[in-house]
Write a protein that holds these residues in place. Structure first.
Motif, short mmCIF file in Angstrom:
data_model
loop_
_atom_site.label_atom_id
_atom_site.label_comp_id
_atom_site.label_asym_id
_atom_site.label_seq_id
_atom_site.Cartn_x
_atom_site.Cartn_y
_atom_site.Cartn_z
N PHE A 61 -0.01 -1.22 1.73
CA PHE A 61 -1.05 -0.74 0.82
C PHE A 61 -1.37 -1.82 -0.21
O PHE A 61 -0.63 -2.79 -0.37
CB PHE A 61 -0.59 0.55 0.12
N ALA A 76 -5.67 -2.58 4.15
CA ALA A 76 -6.29 -1.87 3.04
C ALA A 76 -7.80 -2.08 3.01
O ALA A 76 -8.56 -1.17 2.65
CB ALA A 76 -5.67 -2.33 1.72
N PHE A 82 -9.84 4.50 1.09
CA PHE A 82 -9.23 3.78 -0.04
C PHE A 82 -10.30 3.05 -0.84
O PHE A 82 -10.26 3.05 -2.09
CB PHE A 82 -8.18 2.80 0.49
#
Length: 273
Positions: A61, A76, A82
């Motif tokens: 992450f 990511a 996200f």
């Protein structure tokens, strides 16, 4: 005359005598100029909480460095949920150009992709100032955050994040590395990358000094191809100049000159003519 007693071979006394170390051939080979090693104290000396909070799966992450800056791996950057949840509007990818081509078709709407093609740490310094400008412009104009990423998020992209932290917060190299590692503990830089960051520190400080004296000072975008301006004359410049040769007719040497009478005396002295 008394002689000292001899110790027989195999006795405990001979076993206690250390043997001479065997000669070991050197395995060190120099394949180029080695950069001086910079010792960076671990970040947990300043922030011990990182040891208790960090887990190995966090490397998949991205971590927040500032409100407008994130650092993480390529996975990511490929996560639309996200990007939308954290208002990320600029993806700054640091890698070879061939490894970033697959990211372009999957960009969500409103997200800009800015590639930074580097072949090695020696290319970092010329891109540091322009990437800082891109991050600041994205935060000021688009009110969005920037994700700096590479394949792992631990080396190439971390170097660019550290250079930004140095300029934004006025930190030195070691302090900036410790700050980024306190957010993303898996960051690991080699000696060559740290050497490039150390070389960049006096450059950005000098640029700040110039900018404070000259507000109109700006940084141009880096180019990958440089052309040198030829300042010397070439062979064509030398041999193509025929202006002095075409004005004189092609006749025998000295025949076009007027005859000059010979002097037969100089100050009363007779000369042979």
């Amino acid at each position: 005359m008394l002689r000292p007693p001899t110790v027989p071979t195999g006795s405990p006394a001979s076993a206690m005598t250390p043997a001479a170390p065997a000669a070991v051939p050197s395995l060190e080979r120099s394949f180029g100029l080695a950069h001086p090693k910079t010792v960076v104290p671990p970040c947990f000396l300043n922030d011990p909480a990182i040891l208790a909070e960090w887990r190995s799966d966090y490397t998949r992450f991205a971590q927040r460095l500032y409100d407008h800056l994130w650092l993480g791996p390529m996975s990511a950057a490929l996560d639309p949920a996200f990007l939308e949840a954290n208002n990320i509007t600029l993806l700054l990818g640091v890698a070879a150009s061939g490894t970033l081509d697959g990211l372009r078709p999957e960009l969500p709407a409103g997200v800009e992709f800015y590639p930074v093609p580097v072949s090695g740490p020696h290319d970092y310094v010329k891109f540091f100032p322009h990437t800082r400008q891109k991050i600041d412009e994205n935060a000021a104009r688009r009110r969005g955050a920037t994700l700096v990423f590479c394949e792992s998020g631990n080396d190439r992209s971390a170097a660019f994040a550290i250079s930004y932290v140095m300029e934004r917060s006025g930190l030195d190299v070691i302090q900036a590395i410790q700050f980024v590692q306190s957010k993303r503990f898996s960051v690991a830089l080699d000696d060559t990358t740290v050497f490039q960051l150390r070389a960049y520190e006096p450059l950005y400080r000098a640029r700040k000094t110039v900018s404070s004296c000259n507000p109109s000072f700006s940084i141009s975008a880096p180019t990958t191809v440089f052309r040198k301006k030829c300042l010397r004359r070439t062979l064509d410049d030398i041999y193509d100049r025929t202006d002095q040769h075409e004005t004189r007719p092609s006749i025998a040497p000295f025949e076009d000159r007027e005859s000059t009478p010979a002097f037969d005396s100089v100050d009363g002295m007779q000369l042979c003519v």
